[in-house]
Design an enzyme around this catalytic site. Structure first.
Site, PDB file in Angstrom:
ATOM      1  N   LYS A 162     -44.528  69.951  32.424  1.00  0.00           N
ATOM      2  CA  LYS A 162     -43.654  68.793  32.334  1.00  0.00           C
ATOM      3  C   LYS A 162     -42.134  69.309  32.494  1.00  0.00           C
ATOM      4  O   LYS A 162     -41.883  70.541  32.445  1.00  0.00           O
ATOM      5  CB  LYS A 162     -43.767  68.375  30.976  1.00  0.00           C
ATOM      6  CG  LYS A 162     -43.785  69.508  29.869  1.00  0.00           C
ATOM      7  CD  LYS A 162     -42.388  70.178  29.661  1.00  0.00           C
ATOM      8  CE  LYS A 162     -41.139  69.425  29.606  1.00  0.00           C
ATOM      9  NZ  LYS A 162     -39.989  70.603  29.597  1.00  0.00           N
ATOM     10  N   TYR A 247     -40.493  65.096  25.220  1.00  0.00           N
ATOM     11  CA  TYR A 247     -41.347  65.685  24.140  1.00  0.00           C
ATOM     12  C   TYR A 247     -41.482  64.041  23.109  1.00  0.00           C
ATOM     13  O   TYR A 247     -42.364  63.758  22.681  1.00  0.00           O
ATOM     14  CB  TYR A 247     -41.139  66.739  23.325  1.00  0.00           C
ATOM     15  CG  TYR A 247     -41.555  68.090  24.118  1.00  0.00           C
ATOM     16  CD1 TYR A 247     -42.650  68.453  24.131  1.00  0.00           C
ATOM     17  CD2 TYR A 247     -40.620  68.617  25.013  1.00  0.00           C
ATOM     18  CE1 TYR A 247     -43.033  69.855  24.931  1.00  0.00           C
ATOM     19  CE2 TYR A 247     -40.849  69.513  25.797  1.00  0.00           C
ATOM     20  CZ  TYR A 247     -42.086  70.337  25.355  1.00  0.00           C
ATOM     21  OH  TYR A 247     -42.529  71.423  26.358  1.00  0.00           O
TER      22      TYR A 247
END
Ligand code: NAD
Length: 418
Positions: A162, A247
């Site tokens: 990510k 996140y």
């Protein structure tokens, strides 16, 4: 002697697992352990006790999915390679790095053949290495697109760190390239494979907290070195938002199970701080979801490390603090207990598992059993769409409407079997 490149605990884990692998490799073919004749020990404690940890199915070395690790920086050396030593279904079999000397040292440490060390120009030659079934892309964000597309063309399944990329167009290109090559693509959203997060998803879905109303979260850290790639827009795509803010954004989505319809955000890029000449130092975002649920989060590159999340429902709330750390996640939840006529706070102790090992093993099982990954490319694409809207809102000072994704962005919830 083993070069001192791993932390002591990781070296121990690796040695333990490496000796297991060597032992398995030394056995004659017909006596190698497999899932059918796996060692099983019986439970000796009462049924009212938490079941003991007994050996579960572990695939022999030759049945584990072989990965090429692409990019040997902090995450690859500090977390991913050590986690391979704890995984049941994944093993490192090749390395790709611009630094040959470093790559060969690490290859020796992990028992990887010197002939399976590649650089960024010879990366495509992975196509003719049958041991490599998947590549794990651990490069700066804007390089993900190129290495995912080249990896897919080499016929390898792709696990990509990510944030997925730095633009919606790049994410779409990556998804299309993997489809064309008939390889699987998964984005490494480790939190979605972490035991406390998985337990929280189950509690929310079971209605334990009533109807979810609010999500509040922070993921901040104070950056030092002003020359690092994370502060260069061309390599990182943005500042704290795509790196650590993602996140909070991803957790709001997977915990609620909903997709936002509107976002309003502000960012700060202080002019007098040499770290932030190209990217934002902090970002605050508010997201509205169809059910009336709202998510608010803060993320910063110029505030002390702080990571928590809290979900509030009509009948209770839960917190993870720290929420996004590699280790030591903790949960608290609070509910009214009618029988006791008390508001009770709970702090469950859930067995810690290495998030990276869990994530890699999920992907390996998806490859081995031809299943859809829980966090495919579409999950990364959706976060990128929302990140773009966050920047647009901050730039225009207006709320931005979001279209729902055309289809669900996540595959089935991960289980022990995948
Ligand atoms: P890092 O800087 O420590 O490592 C990056 C590696 O890429 C280095 O080995 C570097 O030599 C190599 N590289 C190749 N081309 C480069 C270039 N043009 N400029 C800079 N470096 C180049 O970074 P990292 O912390 O390992 O992060 C790598 C990726 O992993 C990023 O996408 C990051 O977002 C992601 N990440 C994820 C987590 C997580 O918890 N899942 C944690 C940290 C990083």
């Amino acid at each position: 002697m083993m070069p001192d490149l791993l932390p002591a605990a990781s070296r121990r884990d690796f040695l333990r697992s490496a000796s297991g692998l060597v032992a398995a490799a030394a056995l004659p073919q017909e006596s190698k352990p497999n899932q059918q004749d796996d060692v099983q020990l019986s439970q000796i404690h009462a049924k009212t006790e938490q079941p003991e940890k007994v050996p579960g199915p572990i695939e022999s070395s030759d049945q584990r999915t072989g990965y090429a690790i692409v990019g040997l920086g902090r995450l690859a050396l500090g977390e991913i390679l050590p986690a391979m030593g704890k995984s049941k279904y994944s093993k490192p079999v090749a390395l790709v790095s611009g630094d040959r000397e470093k790559a060969h040292k690490i290859a020796a440490q992990y028992g990887i053949k010197p002939t399976s060390v590649y650089d960024y120009t010879t990366y495509d030659q992975l196509a003719s290495n049958p041991e490599v079934k998947a590549v794990y892309i651990v490069l700066p964000n804007s390089l993900h697109e190129e290495f995912v597309v080249r990896g897919a063309k080499a016929g390898k399944h792709i696990l990509c760190e990510k944030p997925m990329a730095t633009s919606v167009k790049a994410c779409e290109h990556m998804i299309a390239a993997c489809k064309t090559a008939s390889v699987k693509l998964m984005i490494a959203y480790r939190s979605q494979y972490e035991p406390y997060d998985k337990a929280l998803v189950k509690m929310i879905r079971s209605g334990k907290f009533g109807t979810l109303k609010q999500f509040i979260s922070t993921n901040s850290q104070n950056q030092g070195d002003p020359t690092q790639w994370r502060l260069k827009k061309s390599l990182a795509g943005g500042g704290c938002m795509p790196d650590v803010g993602v996140y909070c954004l991803n957790a709001a989505r997977f915990l609620s199970g909903e997709e936002p319809t509107e976002v309003f955000a502000a960012i700060d890029q202080p002019k007098d701080d040499p770290r932030f000449t190209e990217v934002e130092a902090s970002c605050q975002a508010i997201l509205k979801f169809p059910s009336g649920f709202t998510a608010t989060f803060n993320t910063a590159y110029n505030a002390h490390k702080s990571q928590f999340l809290r979900v509030e429902g009509t009948e209770g709330f839960a917190e993870l603090n720290p929420a996004f750390a590699y280790h030591g996640i903790k949960m608290k939840f609070s509910l009214y207990e009618p029988q006791l006529k008390l508001e009770m706070a709970h702090e469950p102790a859930i067995e810690e598992k290495d998030q990276f090992a869990e994530e890699m093993d999920h992907f390996s099982l998806c490859i081995q059993k031809d299943l859809q990954p829980h966090t495919p490319g579409e999950e990364g694409l959706q976060d990128q769409r929302i990140t773009d809207a966050i920047y647009e809102s901050a730039r225009t000072g207006k709320p931005i409407r979001l279209q729902p994704p055309p289809s669900p962005t996540r595959g089935p919830e991960p289980t022990e079997e995948a």
